[in-house]
Design a protein around this motif. Sequence first.
Motif, PDB file in Angstrom:
ATOM      1  N   MET A  29       0.609  40.180  23.521  1.00 45.90           N
ATOM      2  CA  MET A  29      -0.328  40.486  24.593  1.00 45.90           C
ATOM      3  C   MET A  29      -1.452  41.346  24.017  1.00 45.90           C
ATOM      4  O   MET A  29      -1.342  41.883  22.917  1.00 45.90           O
ATOM      5  N   THR A 100       8.672  38.914  27.314  1.00 42.41           N
ATOM      6  CA  THR A 100       8.250  37.541  27.023  1.00 42.41           C
ATOM      7  C   THR A 100       9.260  36.762  26.180  1.00 42.41           C
ATOM      8  O   THR A 100       9.096  35.546  25.995  1.00 42.41           O
ATOM      9  N   ASP A 129      -2.528  36.938  33.314  1.00 43.20           N
ATOM     10  CA  ASP A 129      -3.329  36.495  32.179  1.00 43.20           C
ATOM     11  C   ASP A 129      -4.576  37.358  32.011  1.00 43.20           C
ATOM     12  O   ASP A 129      -4.974  37.672  30.885  1.00 43.20           O
ATOM     13  N   ASN A 136       0.223  33.511  29.672  1.00 42.37           N
ATOM     14  CA  ASN A 136       1.624  33.937  29.739  1.00 42.37           C
ATOM     15  C   ASN A 136       2.530  32.860  30.315  1.00 42.37           C
ATOM     16  O   ASN A 136       2.115  32.038  31.130  1.00 42.37           O
TER      17      ASN A 136
END
Length: 223
Positions: A29, A100, A129, A136
Amino acid sequence: MLIAGFRKTSFIDYPGQPCAVVFTPYCNMDCSYCHNAEILRGSVPLVPEEEVMAYLAKRAGLLRALTISGGEPTLQQNLLPFIVAARELGYRIKLDTNGTKPQVLKELMQKGLLDYVAMDVKASPEKYDAVTRVKNDMDAIRRSIALLRNGAVAHEFRTTFAPELTAEDVLAAAAMVKGTERYFLQQYRPCKPEDAEPHPPSYVRETAARVEAEIGVCTVRGL
């Protein structure tokens, strides 16, 4: 395991006791408010794992907890053996994650290698996002939430109240973790002078009260 930073003692990174903190490089990220930008991009010198383990061995019995943060630790190929080595020295392990990689989280939990997990819930699904500035997999994030909420490992969920989020966004983020015992709303802190201003403390507290009414729990951090 790659280590981009090592804090020998922290009194805020493990609930209820002092700990050491290891920071892993790289993240999947790119949150604008991240205060570890150099670490997550891998642009700082690495700390030898042997040096970290030597310190942990020396402090074993005096220091009982280790937090693994980042970056995103679940991206590290050698995360599991590193945790095993630290646990063999007697350390409790806390993992900070963005959720994630549910398959990594599941393996660590099934093997009994984690004592506490802190998962960041970045935004409402619609703004994930935009806030993280990447595309994502929301199904993966929801699987990580379910693993923690339904598992036996102590955990918390937390959302940073970034300027681009509204109270309604926070409520939608919190709704994804409804049923948890610990949810924290964290005040955003600008990284640079030109960054957006944080929400007023009164707005943060009002939002936290709305979250608590909705999911039954919410504690404010950083005010």
